[in-house]
Design a protein around this motif. Structure first.
Motif, PDB file in Angstrom:
ATOM      1  N   CYS A  63       0.827  -1.217   0.000  1.00 40.98           N
ATOM      2  CA  CYS A  63       0.000   0.000   0.000  1.00 40.98           C
ATOM      3  C   CYS A  63       0.857   1.261   0.000  1.00 40.98           C
ATOM      4  O   CYS A  63       0.633   2.184  -0.767  1.00 40.98           O
ATOM      5  N   HIS A  64       1.830   1.288   0.915  1.00 38.02           N
ATOM      6  CA  HIS A  64       2.684   2.485   1.048  1.00 38.02           C
ATOM      7  C   HIS A  64       3.795   2.417   0.005  1.00 38.02           C
ATOM      8  O   HIS A  64       4.944   2.110   0.319  1.00 38.02           O
ATOM      9  N   HIS A  65       3.428   2.734  -1.243  1.00 38.11           N
ATOM     10  CA  HIS A  65       4.388   2.511  -2.322  1.00 38.11           C
ATOM     11  C   HIS A  65       5.180   3.765  -2.664  1.00 38.11           C
ATOM     12  O   HIS A  65       4.840   4.874  -2.250  1.00 38.11           O
ATOM     13  N   GLY A  71       7.157   6.325 -13.459  1.00 39.65           N
ATOM     14  CA  GLY A  71       5.914   5.706 -13.013  1.00 39.65           C
ATOM     15  C   GLY A  71       6.070   4.223 -12.783  1.00 39.65           C
ATOM     16  O   GLY A  71       5.117   3.466 -12.886  1.00 39.65           O
ATOM     17  N   SER A  79       6.641   3.918   1.808  1.00 38.08           N
ATOM     18  CA  SER A  79       6.363   5.312   2.173  1.00 38.08           C
ATOM     19  C   SER A  79       5.412   5.400   3.358  1.00 38.08           C
ATOM     20  O   SER A  79       4.546   6.260   3.390  1.00 38.08           O
ATOM     21  N   GLN A  82       4.473   8.603   5.183  1.00 42.52           N
ATOM     22  CA  GLN A  82       3.637   9.634   4.553  1.00 42.52           C
ATOM     23  C   GLN A  82       2.178   9.201   4.536  1.00 42.52           C
ATOM     24  O   GLN A  82       1.869   8.012   4.581  1.00 42.52           O
ATOM     25  N   MET A  83       1.287  10.192   4.446  1.00 43.86           N
ATOM     26  CA  MET A  83      -0.133   9.885   4.270  1.00 43.86           C
ATOM     27  C   MET A  83      -0.384   9.666   2.777  1.00 43.86           C
ATOM     28  O   MET A  83       0.300  10.255   1.931  1.00 43.86           O
ATOM     29  N   CYS A  87       0.486  12.463  -1.448  1.00 43.36           N
ATOM     30  CA  CYS A  87       0.771  12.305  -2.878  1.00 43.36           C
ATOM     31  C   CYS A  87      -0.507  12.300  -3.721  1.00 43.36           C
ATOM     32  O   CYS A  87      -0.495  12.757  -4.858  1.00 43.36           O
ATOM     33  N   HIS A  88      -1.601  11.778  -3.177  1.00 41.33           N
ATOM     34  CA  HIS A  88      -2.855  11.709  -3.925  1.00 41.33           C
ATOM     35  C   HIS A  88      -3.789  12.824  -3.470  1.00 41.33           C
ATOM     36  O   HIS A  88      -4.286  12.791  -2.343  1.00 41.33           O
ATOM     37  N   SER A  95      -0.931  10.957 -13.915  1.00 42.71           N
ATOM     38  CA  SER A  95      -1.303   9.546 -13.837  1.00 42.71           C
ATOM     39  C   SER A  95      -1.632   9.167 -12.393  1.00 42.71           C
ATOM     40  O   SER A  95      -1.944   8.019 -12.103  1.00 42.71           O
ATOM     41  N   LYS A  96      -1.543  10.139 -11.476  1.00 48.61           N
ATOM     42  CA  LYS A  96      -1.837   9.834 -10.078  1.00 48.61           C
ATOM     43  C   LYS A  96      -3.332   9.893  -9.804  1.00 48.61           C
ATOM     44  O   LYS A  96      -3.991  10.909 -10.042  1.00 48.61           O
ATOM     45  N   ALA A 102      -7.839   6.280  -5.252  1.00 54.74           N
ATOM     46  CA  ALA A 102      -6.640   5.578  -4.791  1.00 54.74           C
ATOM     47  C   ALA A 102      -7.018   4.600  -3.682  1.00 54.74           C
ATOM     48  O   ALA A 102      -6.631   3.431  -3.703  1.00 54.74           O
ATOM     49  N   PHE A 103      -7.815   5.075  -2.722  1.00 53.66           N
ATOM     50  CA  PHE A 103      -8.263   4.191  -1.637  1.00 53.66           C
ATOM     51  C   PHE A 103      -9.122   3.048  -2.171  1.00 53.66           C
ATOM     52  O   PHE A 103      -8.898   1.886  -1.847  1.00 53.66           O
ATOM     53  N   THR A 105      -9.400   1.767  -5.156  1.00 57.10           N
ATOM     54  CA  THR A 105      -8.656   0.832  -6.004  1.00 57.10           C
ATOM     55  C   THR A 105      -7.792  -0.075  -5.142  1.00 57.10           C
ATOM     56  O   THR A 105      -7.760  -1.299  -5.325  1.00 57.10           O
ATOM     57  N   ASN A 106      -7.107   0.558  -4.181  1.00 58.72           N
ATOM     58  CA  ASN A 106      -6.213  -0.204  -3.317  1.00 58.72           C
ATOM     59  C   ASN A 106      -6.995  -1.174  -2.425  1.00 58.72           C
ATOM     60  O   ASN A 106      -6.743  -2.382  -2.430  1.00 58.72           O
TER      61      ASN A 106
END
Ligand code: HEM
Lengths: 133, 219
Positions: A63-65, A71, A79, A82-83, A87-88, A95-96, A102-103, A105-106
């Motif tokens: 998750c913490h990539h 890319g 990572s 970090q929260m 980044c998102h 592409s982010k 993000a949540f 999908t993950n």
């Protein structure tokens, strides 16, 4: 003089409780949604450590990539300092993925793939967790 | 539960949309073919101007004598139909799923607005139900299928409402919601719900006849 000592003792005693209560918040139960300007839903259930134990997730970078400039995911870096929202952002950029996507999908992505864990809105965004699970 | 959810939110969605779209095309095309075969002369006096005039008139609350004669029915009918069509398109959860499934960032309104529109549709359904039971002139023209149609329309809104508020049986309610929505979509071309598709045509026909042939208004 004696009264004051007792008073201070009591005050100290209770402040330890307040401190402990605040400290135990560190034990994550929900995914923090403060990065969303106006959250629509109750925050998602997520007991971080317990979850990852149950789901047998050992790699934090699952998750913490961290990605390089092209890319491409850097496999042996993570990572967790970090929260996700660092980044998102709420809106997608380049592409982010946007933060919500993000949540979803993950989290949901893995549950769908594994056929384990919640996939419907209200299974994660539980309105009243005390009454729910 | 994963297998059931995956099935109703995957393949069944496709089946529902294909049946709905193909069935609707079939309905509209077969109507035009029928007119072409039996009463071809209708095409001669169909007028774009009078068609549009009539459709627009009847789409505005209180713009026709008939709307003005039944003010309560008019308000309920408009509120009900607008929410019925607009709510499912822009409910937040639907928008989230559209984005996740097809990478389309679709519009949505807040959960509160979606919730209010849902209540309006449910209240409208109850109003139409009571009207059918209570008013003799409506009861007279009511058959069992009218109740079935009302139930088909109300079901996705009632189950969606209960699921959203997570009042009871959440995962099952969610499955019922998805299935009932798919049933409603598939029922549109094959029940009287097809007036959703065909009413513009009947209105256009009426408008053209009154405007172009009788030189009068149809409202
Ligand atoms: C053993 C490996 C992991 C470590 C050391 C770790 C560490 C952390 C830490 C320290 C935070 C707090 C970040 C902060 O508040 O600044 C955090 C939050 C978070 N982690 Fe992990 N993590 C790990 C694995 C995972 C995995 C596998 C997932 C995905 C299933 C995950 C998802 C999240 C999420 C969504 C948050 C945000 C929670 C919130 O803000 O309430 N973590 N993680």
């Amino acid at each position: 003089m004696k009264k004051r000592t007792i008073f201070i003792a009591i005050l100290l005693f209770f402040s330890v409780f307040v401190f402990m209560a605040a400290y135990s918040q560190e034990d994550i139960k929900f995914v923090d949604n403060s990065a969303f300007a106006k959250p629509e839903r109750a925050p998602s259930l997520f007991a971080h450590d317990e979850h990852n134990e149950n789901a047998e997730l050992e790699e934090c970078s699952e998750c913490h990539h961290v990605y390089d400039e092209d890319g491409k995911k850097i496999e042996d870096e993570s990572s967790e300092d970090q929260m996700c929202s660092d980044c998102h952002a709420e809106k997608a950029s380049g592409s982010k993925l946007a933060l919500m996507k993000a949540f979803h999908t993950n989290c949901k992505g893995c549950h769908v793939k594994e056929k384990k864990g919640p996939v419907m809105c209200g299974e994660c965004h539980v309105n009243n967790p005390a009454a729910g699970k | 539960m994963h297998d059931v959810y995956n099935f109703v939110s995957g393949p069944l969605v496709w089946v529902a949309f294909i049946v709905f779209i193909a069935g609707s095309l079939y309905r509209v095309i077969s109507l035009i073919m029928l007119v072409n075969k039996k009463e071809k002369f209708i095409f001669d006096y169909m007028s774009f101007k009078y068609s549009l005039r009539s459709i627009i008139r009847w789409s505005i609350p209180f713009a026709t004598v008939n709307w003005r004669k039944h003010p309560v029915l008019t308000v309920v009918t408009f509120a009900f139909h607008i929410c019925l069509i607009v709510a499912p398109l822009f409910i937040l959860a639907h928008s989230v799923l559209i984005d996740e499934s097809w990478n389309i960032s679709w519009w949505s309104f807040s959960d509160t607005i979606g919730d209010i529109m849902t209540v309006i549709v449910i209240a409208g359904s109850i109003f139409f139900l009571i009207r059918r039971v209570v008013l003799p002139e409506v009861k007279f023209v009511t058959s069992a299928s009218d109740y079935v149609i009302l139930a088909i329309v109300a079901a996705p809104f009632i189950t969606g409402f209960i699921a959203y508020h997570q009042w009871f049986a959440y995962p099952n309610m969610m499955i019922f919601h998805i299935i009932s929505g798919e049933i409603m979509l598939m029922a549109i071309p094959f029940t009287r719900l097809r007036h959703m598709l065909l009413s513009p045509f009947t209105r256009a026909y009426m408008g053209s006849e009154f405007g172009g042939v009788r030189h009068s208004k149809d409202w």
